[in-house]
Scaffold this motif. Structure first.
Motif, PDB file in Angstrom:
ATOM      1  N   GLU A   1     -11.655   2.030  -0.286  1.00 32.02           N
ATOM      2  CA  GLU A   1     -11.987   3.031   0.895  1.00 32.02           C
ATOM      3  C   GLU A   1     -12.344   3.756   0.818  1.00 32.02           C
ATOM      4  O   GLU A   1     -12.836   4.596   1.687  1.00 32.02           O
ATOM      5  CB  GLU A   1     -11.041   2.252   2.677  1.00 32.02           C
ATOM      6  CG  GLU A   1      -9.585   2.782   1.686  1.00 32.02           C
ATOM      7  CD  GLU A   1      -8.407   2.304   1.306  1.00 32.02           C
ATOM      8  OE1 GLU A   1      -8.881   1.670   0.587  1.00 32.02           O
ATOM      9  OE2 GLU A   1      -7.272   2.569   2.232  1.00 32.02           O
ATOM     10  N   HIS A   2     -10.871   4.803  -0.388  1.00 28.92           N
ATOM     11  CA  HIS A   2     -11.220   6.150  -0.548  1.00 28.92           C
ATOM     12  C   HIS A   2     -12.780   6.367  -1.542  1.00 28.92           C
ATOM     13  O   HIS A   2     -13.422   7.960  -1.121  1.00 28.92           O
ATOM     14  CB  HIS A   2     -10.310   6.585  -1.126  1.00 28.92           C
ATOM     15  CG  HIS A   2      -9.626   6.346  -0.486  1.00 28.92           C
ATOM     16  ND1 HIS A   2      -8.806   7.579   0.568  1.00 28.92           N
ATOM     17  CD2 HIS A   2      -8.450   5.175  -0.757  1.00 28.92           C
ATOM     18  CE1 HIS A   2      -7.640   6.861   0.830  1.00 28.92           C
ATOM     19  NE2 HIS A   2      -7.385   5.888   0.303  1.00 28.92           N
TER      20      HIS A   2
ATOM     21  N   ILE B   1      -0.067  10.718  -4.765  1.00 32.42           N
ATOM     22  CA  ILE B   1       0.884  11.477  -4.365  1.00 32.42           C
ATOM     23  C   ILE B   1       1.943  12.387  -5.395  1.00 32.42           C
ATOM     24  O   ILE B   1       1.018  13.164  -5.482  1.00 32.42           O
ATOM     25  CB  ILE B   1       1.500  11.027  -3.122  1.00 32.42           C
ATOM     26  CG1 ILE B   1       0.510  10.796  -1.811  1.00 32.42           C
ATOM     27  CG2 ILE B   1       2.135  12.503  -2.553  1.00 32.42           C
ATOM     28  CD1 ILE B   1       1.321  10.404  -0.727  1.00 32.42           C
TER      29      ILE B   1
ATOM     30  N   TYR C   1       0.639   4.227  -2.765  1.00 28.83           N
ATOM     31  CA  TYR C   1       0.413   5.612  -1.917  1.00 28.83           C
ATOM     32  C   TYR C   1       0.698   6.535  -2.120  1.00 28.83           C
ATOM     33  O   TYR C   1       0.789   7.494  -2.235  1.00 28.83           O
ATOM     34  CB  TYR C   1      -0.075   5.623  -0.339  1.00 28.83           C
ATOM     35  CG  TYR C   1      -1.312   5.770  -0.227  1.00 28.83           C
ATOM     36  CD1 TYR C   1      -2.056   4.805  -0.384  1.00 28.83           C
ATOM     37  CD2 TYR C   1      -2.793   6.511   0.831  1.00 28.83           C
ATOM     38  CE1 TYR C   1      -3.695   3.779   0.400  1.00 28.83           C
ATOM     39  CE2 TYR C   1      -3.692   6.139   1.250  1.00 28.83           C
ATOM     40  CZ  TYR C   1      -4.357   4.818   0.927  1.00 28.83           C
ATOM     41  OH  TYR C   1      -5.315   4.775   1.224  1.00 28.83           O
ATOM     42  N   GLU C   2       2.264   6.214  -2.211  1.00 27.96           N
ATOM     43  CA  GLU C   2       3.321   7.181  -2.926  1.00 27.96           C
ATOM     44  C   GLU C   2       3.153   7.505  -4.514  1.00 27.96           C
ATOM     45  O   GLU C   2       3.449   8.378  -4.902  1.00 27.96           O
ATOM     46  CB  GLU C   2       4.767   6.499  -2.787  1.00 27.96           C
ATOM     47  CG  GLU C   2       5.533   6.999  -1.268  1.00 27.96           C
ATOM     48  CD  GLU C   2       6.062   5.591  -0.577  1.00 27.96           C
ATOM     49  OE1 GLU C   2       6.941   5.300  -1.570  1.00 27.96           O
ATOM     50  OE2 GLU C   2       7.086   5.974   0.305  1.00 27.96           O
TER      51      GLU C   2
ATOM     52  N   ASN D   1     -14.966  12.406   2.422  1.00 27.21           N
ATOM     53  CA  ASN D   1     -13.601  13.338   1.920  1.00 27.21           C
ATOM     54  C   ASN D   1     -14.222  14.041   0.514  1.00 27.21           C
ATOM     55  O   ASN D   1     -13.360  14.444  -0.299  1.00 27.21           O
ATOM     56  CB  ASN D   1     -12.306  12.070   0.670  1.00 27.21           C
ATOM     57  CG  ASN D   1     -13.249  11.779   0.139  1.00 27.21           C
ATOM     58  OD1 ASN D   1     -13.587  10.860   0.090  1.00 27.21           O
ATOM     59  ND2 ASN D   1     -12.201   9.890   0.178  1.00 27.21           N
TER      60      ASN D   1
ATOM     61  N   SER E   1     -11.678  17.135   3.551  1.00 28.35           N
ATOM     62  CA  SER E   1     -11.168  17.678   1.972  1.00 28.35           C
ATOM     63  C   SER E   1     -12.102  18.232   0.875  1.00 28.35           C
ATOM     64  O   SER E   1     -13.055  18.525   0.975  1.00 28.35           O
ATOM     65  CB  SER E   1      -9.955  16.796   1.443  1.00 28.35           C
ATOM     66  OG  SER E   1     -10.783  15.818   1.522  1.00 28.35           O
TER      67      SER E   1
ATOM     68  N   TRP F   1       1.061  -0.854  -0.005  1.00 23.53           N
ATOM     69  CA  TRP F   1       0.107  -0.263   0.043  1.00 23.53           C
ATOM     70  C   TRP F   1       0.643   1.144   0.038  1.00 23.53           C
ATOM     71  O   TRP F   1       0.381   2.039  -0.831  1.00 23.53           O
ATOM     72  CB  TRP F   1      -1.024  -0.287   1.127  1.00 23.53           C
ATOM     73  CG  TRP F   1      -0.319  -0.305   2.293  1.00 23.53           C
ATOM     74  CD1 TRP F   1       0.312  -1.028   3.433  1.00 23.53           C
ATOM     75  CD2 TRP F   1       0.379   1.284   2.826  1.00 23.53           C
ATOM     76  NE1 TRP F   1       0.721   0.258   4.047  1.00 23.53           N
ATOM     77  CE2 TRP F   1       0.571   1.478   4.298  1.00 23.53           C
ATOM     78  CE3 TRP F   1       0.212   2.965   2.917  1.00 23.53           C
ATOM     79  CZ2 TRP F   1       0.917   2.194   4.900  1.00 23.53           C
ATOM     80  CZ3 TRP F   1       0.639   4.469   3.615  1.00 23.53           C
ATOM     81  CH2 TRP F   1       0.704   3.641   4.721  1.00 23.53           C
ATOM     82  N   MET F   2       1.940   0.870   0.678  1.00 25.96           N
ATOM     83  CA  MET F   2       2.799   2.433   0.605  1.00 25.96           C
ATOM     84  C   MET F   2       3.286   3.001  -0.591  1.00 25.96           C
ATOM     85  O   MET F   2       3.189   4.454  -0.611  1.00 25.96           O
ATOM     86  CB  MET F   2       3.807   1.982   1.453  1.00 25.96           C
ATOM     87  CG  MET F   2       3.523   2.848   2.823  1.00 25.96           C
ATOM     88  SD  MET F   2       5.209   2.480   3.592  1.00 25.96           S
ATOM     89  CE  MET F   2       5.918   3.843   3.225  1.00 25.96           C
TER      90      MET F   2
ATOM     91  N   ASP G   1      -7.608  20.445  -1.134  1.00 21.80           N
ATOM     92  CA  ASP G   1      -6.287  20.828  -0.299  1.00 21.80           C
ATOM     93  C   ASP G   1      -5.912  20.078   0.162  1.00 21.80           C
ATOM     94  O   ASP G   1      -4.839  19.750   1.333  1.00 21.80           O
ATOM     95  CB  ASP G   1      -6.800  21.585   0.679  1.00 21.80           C
ATOM     96  CG  ASP G   1      -8.398  21.458   1.071  1.00 21.80           C
ATOM     97  OD1 ASP G   1      -8.724  20.402   0.089  1.00 21.80           O
ATOM     98  OD2 ASP G   1      -8.960  21.628   2.020  1.00 21.80           O
ATOM     99  N   ALA G   2      -6.378  17.884  -0.235  1.00 15.99           N
ATOM    100  CA  ALA G   2      -5.748  16.944   0.649  1.00 15.99           C
ATOM    101  C   ALA G   2      -5.216  16.211  -0.439  1.00 15.99           C
ATOM    102  O   ALA G   2      -5.475  16.087  -1.392  1.00 15.99           O
ATOM    103  CB  ALA G   2      -6.848  16.301   1.732  1.00 15.99           C
ATOM    104  N   ILE G   3      -3.750  16.248  -0.464  1.00 14.00           N
ATOM    105  CA  ILE G   3      -2.519  15.113  -1.909  1.00 14.00           C
ATOM    106  C   ILE G   3      -3.701  14.139  -2.354  1.00 14.00           C
ATOM    107  O   ILE G   3      -3.229  13.409  -2.853  1.00 14.00           O
ATOM    108  CB  ILE G   3      -1.132  15.712  -1.314  1.00 14.00           C
ATOM    109  CG1 ILE G   3      -0.486  15.626  -2.221  1.00 14.00           C
ATOM    110  CG2 ILE G   3      -1.015  14.942   0.100  1.00 14.00           C
ATOM    111  CD1 ILE G   3      -0.370  16.556  -3.462  1.00 14.00           C
ATOM    112  N   ILE G   4      -3.716  12.984  -1.343  1.00 12.58           N
ATOM    113  CA  ILE G   4      -3.967  11.778  -1.402  1.00 12.58           C
ATOM    114  C   ILE G   4      -5.432  12.169  -1.666  1.00 12.58           C
ATOM    115  O   ILE G   4      -5.693  11.549  -3.158  1.00 12.58           O
ATOM    116  CB  ILE G   4      -3.986  11.086   0.172  1.00 12.58           C
ATOM    117  CG1 ILE G   4      -3.004  10.486   0.501  1.00 12.58           C
ATOM    118  CG2 ILE G   4      -5.498   9.757  -0.242  1.00 12.58           C
ATOM    119  CD1 ILE G   4      -3.062  10.004   1.662  1.00 12.58           C
ATOM    120  N   THR G   5      -6.697  12.648  -1.469  1.00 17.77           N
ATOM    121  CA  THR G   5      -7.829  12.943  -2.365  1.00 17.77           C
ATOM    122  C   THR G   5      -6.915  13.552  -4.127  1.00 17.77           C
ATOM    123  O   THR G   5      -7.839  12.975  -4.587  1.00 17.77           O
ATOM    124  CB  THR G   5      -9.022  14.325  -2.090  1.00 17.77           C
ATOM    125  OG1 THR G   5      -8.787  13.920  -0.324  1.00 17.77           O
ATOM    126  CG2 THR G   5      -9.566  14.245  -2.737  1.00 17.77           C
TER     127      THR G   5
END
Lengths: 142, 413
Positions: A112-113, A29, A25-26, A120, A54, A21-22, A74-78
């Protein structure tokens, strides 16, 4: 332009290279950082989609009967997920956007998002993408 | 909250943790670290057993039954009221009303004050209030023409007490204050505020939701008019809370809801209301929840609130010290002398992103405005990450949390 389904498969392939997952996610991002920003004049209150936490801005233009989406958060994952959605949906015809689903988000491990109870703004964003498609579809057929 | 030196603490956290089955669960492949205690605390087996016992042995409607089960349930329900009475040192058991929680309690009082407030009357509300102690009063002010005046906060998250004296006058009817701020952990000097308000004849409603997991509030010593608590913040179940009101006040306020249980006699011409506390407990109450809340209060008293507060302060200090070493990290509100709550942000990173990464690492924190938007507006931020600790958390968990925050920072900046 590839079809929405082809682009979605391409994204699924890209994400399948990651083991955990990391890394996913990276990558997400990174995609978020490279998202073409919405023009400042479109970053208005009327283009804002309110999630609980967000904020998401979404703007749509019609060019040669295709919808071009620009967005920001304004949120980077979003923002990363928005970048993925925009890549799949922007530059497509209203009809194709309306017919497309977002199941590929599950396949790349980001399910999950997109839970309707997740605060979000993404679920509302997808709804808004589709609403733009309905509006432009109507405009074209008139 | 008393600051205890660690040598006075008798606290075996491993033994305590064994009471909380949920702490063994895995989240996203990691052992759960639960730092969202200010939102909802976890439930010890003793309370879970009380709930199961109620439904397996003596579930019945209370107060009106002639049969044994009903009598047993009634006795346990009323015993629980006395447990809470003793716990907060209220003079009379009927000064305690069981409600569904703090929000319900505040709405009962607000709706009652609608019959008392007149145009031009003033209500003072703390700038650090939870929305549940703001919105019902805004609604009430619209109805009555009373005015809401805000007691401001400073940069350290403390209320500006000099301003309180300036806001008070003979039009002030009510002061709304939280014992402990949910977003920042600030412990407010409520005794001083209550005494000052009383000099002007104003009543005081204290929101004790965030204080009760850590402090024992003493109703008689505080001389407070209303004090409200939530069960699910102090090891009890959700959907139960208690409203303390001085007898004279509760007699003066009209009932909140009409129905069964709250009546004395009903004819189509006129209904007379039941005595306290039943006047405010219309319908079948949350019998099981009330009994379980009593058990939760006993559980916490068995551990000892001084031990709890002392240990939690240790956790707080350990976490604060390490967090402050992280580049670009800012803690909002007081640093010391507060409830075990840390609200923070890291420069350039949205709190939602940090919360998401922490969740992937099995760590539960709160992100967002914490139902206290005026505080977020004051600091001009969209929200914070809030880590809130409880007596069943450990130093090792905090160390894991610190590592996770560092990892999130590296990923997100």
């Amino acid at each position: 332009m590839s079809s929405i389904k082809d682009i979605q498969n391409e994204i699924v392939d890209e994400f399948s290279m990651f083991d955990d997952w990391m890394q996913r996610y990276e990558y997400m991002i990174e995609l978020g950082k490279s998202l073409p920003l919405i023009a400042e004049e479109h970053k208005t209150d009327s283009n804002i989609i309110k999630g609980c936490q967000s904020r998401v801005w979404l703007h749509a233009d019609l060019k040669d009967e295709k919808i071009v989406f620009t967005a920001d958060s304004d949120a980077i994952i979003t923002k990363g997920i928005i970048a993925i959605l925009i890549r799949a949906f922007s530059g497509q015809s209203p009809k194709d956007i309306l017919d497309a689903d977002t199941g590929f988000i599950d396949e790349i491990g980001l399910k999950e998002h997109l839970s309707p109870t997740r605060a979000n703004g993404l679920v509302s964003m997808i709804k808004q993408l589709k609403l733009y498609a309905v509006a432009y579809q109507t405009q074209i057929s008139e | 909250m008393k600051n205890l030196s660690t040598e006075h603490i008798s606290f075996d956290v491993d033994q305590v943790r064994a009471d909380f089955p949920i702490l063994n669960r895995m989240v996203n492949g990691h052992k759960l670290v639960y730092f969202d205690n200010a939102a909802t605390s976890q439930t010890p087996q003793q309370v879970i057993d009380t709930i199961a016992d109620y439904y397996s042995k003596y579930n019945a409607n209370i107060h009106r039954g002639v049969h044994s089960l009903s009598q047993e349930a009634t006795d346990r329900y009323e015993e629980s009221r006395k447990t809470i009475q003793r716990h907060i040192n209220a003079e009379k058991a009927h000064e305690l009303i069981f409600t569904s929680g703090t929000t319900h309690s505040i709405n009962i009082i607000a709706s009652g004050f609608a019959t008392i407030l007149k145009p031009g009357d003033e209500i003072i509300v703390s700038a650090t209030s939870h929305h549940s102690n703001i919105v019902p009063w805004q609604m009430m002010c619209e109805k009555t023409g009373a005015q809401l005046k805000v007691l401001p906060m400073d940069d350290e998250g403390e209320l500006i007490l000099e301003d309180f004296e300036n806001l008070l006058n003979d039009k002030t009817k009510l002061v709304l204050i939280e014992h402990v701020s949910n977003a920042l952990g600030t412990i407010n000097p409520i005794k001083w505020i209550i005494d000052k308000a009383h000099e002007y004849g104003a009543a005081v409603l204290v929101d004790g939701a965030q204080a009760c997991p850590h402090i024992i509030p003493d109703m008689r010593e505080l001389d407070v008019d209303f004090y409200v608590i939530s069960g699910h913040k102090m090891c009890g179940p959700t959907g139960i809370g208690a409203l303390y009101g001085k007898e004279d006040w509760l007699n003066a306020l009209p009932p909140y809801q009409g129905g069964g249980e709250m009546i004395s006699e009903v004819t189509f011409e006129k209904t007379t209301y039941a005595e306290l506390p039943h006047k405010f407990e219309a319908g079948t109450p949350n019998v099981c929840g009330a009994i379980a809340l009593g058990r939760a209060v006993d559980y916490m008293n068995d551990l000892g609130f001084e031990n709890i507060a002392g240990y939690e302060t240790e956790l707080l200090n350990h976490a604060t010290k390490q967090l402050l070493e992280i580049d670009g990290l800012r803690i909002y509100g007081p640093i010391r002398g507060k409830a075990p709550v840390i609200s923070f942000n890291i420069e350039g990173i949205h709190p939602y992103d940090i919360g998401t990464i922490l969740d992937k690492l099995g760590i539960a924190v709160r992100t967002g405005h914490h139902c206290a938007q005026p505080i977020m507006d004051f600091y001009k931020i969209p929200g914070t990450v809030r880590a809130s600790f409880s007596f069943y958390n450990t130093i090792e968990e905090i160390d894991r949390f610190i590592e996770a925050v560092k990892k999130a920072r590296a990923m997100l900046s």
